[in-house]
Design an enzyme around this catalytic site. Structure first.
Site, PDB file in Angstrom:
ATOM      1  N   TYR A  40       0.852  -1.191   0.000  1.00 28.36           N
ATOM      2  CA  TYR A  40       0.000   0.000   0.000  1.00 28.36           C
ATOM      3  C   TYR A  40       0.885   1.238   0.000  1.00 28.36           C
ATOM      4  CZ  TYR A  40      -4.410   2.369   0.116  1.00 28.36           C
ATOM      5  OH  TYR A  40      -5.486   3.151  -0.232  1.00 28.36           O
ATOM      6  N   ARG A  42      -9.053  10.318  -8.216  1.00 27.25           N
ATOM      7  CA  ARG A  42      -8.214  11.032  -7.252  1.00 27.25           C
ATOM      8  C   ARG A  42      -7.407  10.020  -6.462  1.00 27.25           C
ATOM      9  NH1 ARG A  42      -7.154  12.424  -2.227  1.00 27.25           N
ATOM     10  NH2 ARG A  42      -8.432  10.642  -1.658  1.00 27.25           N
ATOM     11  N   LYS A 101      -6.035  -1.973  -0.736  1.00 30.25           N
ATOM     12  CA  LYS A 101      -6.870  -1.712   0.440  1.00 30.25           C
ATOM     13  C   LYS A 101      -7.446  -3.015   1.001  1.00 30.25           C
ATOM     14  CE  LYS A 101      -8.225   2.332   2.267  1.00 30.25           C
ATOM     15  NZ  LYS A 101      -7.501   3.607   2.280  1.00 30.25           N
ATOM     16  N   GLU A 137     -13.693   4.745  -2.437  1.00 31.78           N
ATOM     17  CA  GLU A 137     -12.266   5.013  -2.289  1.00 31.78           C
ATOM     18  C   GLU A 137     -11.739   5.868  -3.436  1.00 31.78           C
ATOM     19  OE1 GLU A 137      -8.536   4.774  -0.444  1.00 31.78           O
ATOM     20  OE2 GLU A 137     -10.466   4.024   0.287  1.00 31.78           O
ATOM     21  N   ASP A 138     -11.076   6.960  -3.088  1.00 28.74           N
ATOM     22  CA  ASP A 138     -10.347   7.800  -4.049  1.00 28.74           C
ATOM     23  C   ASP A 138     -11.222   8.324  -5.189  1.00 28.74           C
ATOM     24  OD1 ASP A 138      -8.173   7.549  -2.469  1.00 28.74           O
ATOM     25  OD2 ASP A 138      -6.920   6.490  -3.896  1.00 28.74           O
ATOM     26  N   ASP A 187     -13.573   5.974   3.095  1.00 28.41           N
ATOM     27  CA  ASP A 187     -12.395   5.975   3.955  1.00 28.41           C
ATOM     28  C   ASP A 187     -11.611   7.278   3.860  1.00 28.41           C
ATOM     29  OD1 ASP A 187     -10.548   4.630   5.778  1.00 28.41           O
ATOM     30  OD2 ASP A 187      -9.159   4.658   4.086  1.00 28.41           O
ATOM     31  N   ASP A 188     -11.600   7.914   2.693  1.00 25.97           N
ATOM     32  CA  ASP A 188     -10.869   9.173   2.536  1.00 25.97           C
ATOM     33  C   ASP A 188     -11.471  10.273   3.401  1.00 25.97           C
ATOM     34  OD1 ASP A 188      -9.173   8.119   0.399  1.00 25.97           O
ATOM     35  OD2 ASP A 188     -10.991   8.153  -0.803  1.00 25.97           O
ATOM     36  N   ASN A 239       0.254  11.634   1.150  1.00 29.80           N
ATOM     37  CA  ASN A 239       1.090  10.595   0.580  1.00 29.80           C
ATOM     38  C   ASN A 239       0.847  10.527  -0.924  1.00 29.80           C
ATOM     39  OD1 ASN A 239      -1.299   8.862   0.244  1.00 29.80           O
ATOM     40  ND2 ASN A 239      -1.150   8.473   2.429  1.00 29.80           N
TER      41      ASN A 239
END
Length: 555
Positions: free
Chosen positions: A103, A156, A174, A245-246, A268-269, A408
């Site tokens: 990850y 993203r 993930k 996610e993203d 989660d973001d 990150n």
């Protein structure tokens, strides 16, 4: 058989080469003589039987001789594709070494190079061309006991922006952490890429790009695909948890708001990042003193992560006695146009609750001087934004400044651990989004730890799966914050560590899952009877990556 049993593998095993090609069942050279005879494997493997422990030694030997992190990523992906039990044994036993590869930060580079290192498909690719037949695509997945889906549209990816279908590396990684960190069975995990095109010109020009070579679809067609996808997940995998996610900001917030009270879902973001950051702040306050409701927090960034953290911090401050308006007034955002303030007319909806009366401020260091924050949190993927001037100013204002450089991959970090400690004279309470090694300064040794979502989302997911929760609520994330903080020892704090060591992440996840389960049962959101011991209940459902003897009925 329940869709959420501990080890849900078919009673009828494949035989011969078909068994060796099934990563969930393959044991490679560890198959016993009896298994080889019973399952048609004699002659298909070298005659010597090698234990899992010795297989791990071989994996580590080869892994450690790889010349780069990307080569290590490819090496582990190949292992994942041929022997999942061994893959997870290696990761579980070596989390500090393996998690930065499978990850963040390495997964970011892997996504950028995904089409060039692609070897074998993993998960499901649902494209805009599948509109009208998404359910049939999901039914192509060979397992019906899926309990956790991580889905992205690749717009993203970390701090790297639009990676299109190459973003599939994120849900794959993930879900690897769901299994490694919280024991969610790999068979119950499904990564999904929603391919609606990409606006990344370099990918569109790349003949090895794996996604649709077209511009991103927006508007009604995009929403139709998302609606059809969510409906299909609930039909094909009833009760499945869907983690967004993203997704880019314009979709992330509205999708979460649309679905959070209708299915079991979270982002989660927004929520996971919020929980892990808030836990770090609470741990920092054990060192610096004071209450959360007395803090002023300045965010570098104003997207999903920043507003998610601010929202959860507000909830916690309200629990300490502030009203909502007063709590929000203690949280400030700083975006690409400067300080977010009430006089701006360019603000999207999610920024407006944190647009307070103030004059325009263009520079971040100036914002620190004006607002006098006790904590700065970087979540804008702006490398080097926490300059020496910024850290000096934070140290002048605060005896123990809280400095979280959470962006990150590492190349986007606002500052390094060494910079934060050196510029603050060792006074900074530091956490990061990417891994940094220990720092020695004036004879003192600091051990920074990542404010990594892997401390939070695996346990939240396990708690939701174990209880068959109907929804994932903010109260569950707050329970996760307190459960994580409780795992940080005085010894951790004494060396500058605001989080527990990754070596303990499975134990941490079990405690978080138990805290989430308690909320589910207390609020009537659980779909199973309440057990007498919640921690034992969730531990009993955690997958352990050890081989079983197929001749003894161990499946």
């Amino acid at each position: 058989m329940s869709a959420r049993d501990k080890n849900p593998v078919e009673a009828e095993l494949p035989r011969g080469t078909a068994l060796l090609r099934e990563p969930l069942l393959n044991k490679g050279t560890a198959f016993s003589v009896a298994e080889r005879d019973a399952l048609g494997l004699r002659g298909l493997l070298p005659p010597r039987i090698i234990s899992q422990a010795d297989q791990v030694k071989r994996v580590l030997e080869n892994f450690r001789r790889k010349p780069s992190d990307l080569e290590k990523y490819i090496n582990l992906a190949a292992l994942h594709d041929r022997n999942e039990t061994l893959f997870y044994r290696v990761v579980v036993d070596n989390p500090d070494e393996m998690m930065p590869v499978i990850y963040t930060p390495t997964v970011g580079l892997a996504c950028q190079q995904f089409g060039h290192i692609f070897q074998r498909p993993r998960g499901l690719f649902v494209s805009i061309e599948d509109l009208g037949r998404v359910e049939s695509v999901l039914r192509n997945w060979p397992h019906r006991d899926v309990a956790m889906i991580v889905v992205t549209d690749g717009e993203r990816i970390l701090g790297l922006g639009d990676q299109g279908a190459n973003g599939m590396g994120i849900p794959v990684g993930k879900l690897s952490l769901y299994t490694a960190c919280a024991g969610v069975h790999p068979r119950q995990c499904l990564p999904v890429m929603l391919d609606v095109g990409t606006n990344n010109a370099a990918l569109l020009d790349d003949p090895l790009y794996i996604g649709l070579p077209r511009q991103r679809v927006r508007g009604e067609a995009y929403d139709a695909l998302l609606d059809e996808f969510i409906a299909a997940t609930q039909k094909v995998f009833p009760g499945v948890v869907v983690q967004f996610e993203d997704f880019a900001n314009q979709n992330a917030f509205r999708l979460l708001h649309k679905w959070r009270d209708r299915i079991c879902t979270f982002n989660d973001d927004i929520q996971g990042t919020a929980a892990v950051a808030l836990a770090g702040i609470v741990s920092a306050l054990r060192v610096s003193g004071g209450r959360l409701c007395e803090q002023t927090i300045l965010f570098l960034g104003a997207g999903e992560a920043a507003t998610g953290i601010a929202d959860l911090a507000v909830t916690a401050m309200v629990a300490e006695g502030l009203d909502t308006a007063a709590a929000r007034a203690r949280c400030w955002l700083f975006d690409s146009r400067g300080l977010v303030h009430a006089g701006r007319d360019d603000l999207v909806e999610h920024k407006r609750p944190y647009a307070h009366p103030h004059a325009a401020v263009a520079g971040f260091a100036d914002a620190v001087r004006d607002l006098r924050p006790t904590a700065i949190i970087g979540v804008a993927a702006t490398a080097g934004a926490f300059t020496e001037e910024v850290v000096h100013e934070m140290t002048r204002l605060n005896e123990r400044p809280i400095v979280f450089a959470l962006s990150n991959p590492t190349s986007r970090s606002e500052c390094t651990a060494e910079q934060a400690y050196r510029w603050s004279g060792g006074q900074a309470l530091f956490a990061s989004g990417s891994p940094f090694g220990p720092v020695t300064l004036d004879g003192s040794r600091f051990v920074p730890r990542q404010g990594n979502n892997s401390y939070i989302f695996p346990g939240v997911g396990l708690g939701a799966i174990a209880t068959r929760a109907r929804h994932v609520t903010d109260e569950m994330f707050m329970a996760a914050v307190h459960a994580l903080c409780a795992q940080v020892t005085p010894e951790d704090l004494a060396q500058g560590s605001l989080y527990p060591p990754l070596a303990r992440v499975r134990d941490v996840s079990a405690h978080i899952a138990a805290a989430v389960a308690q909320v589910a049962f207390d609020r009537g959101l659980a779909g199973v009877p309440r057990p007498p011991d919640l921690l034992a209940f969730v531990r009993a459902q955690m997958y352990e990556p050890s081989y079983v003897d197929y001749t003894q009925g161990g499946h």
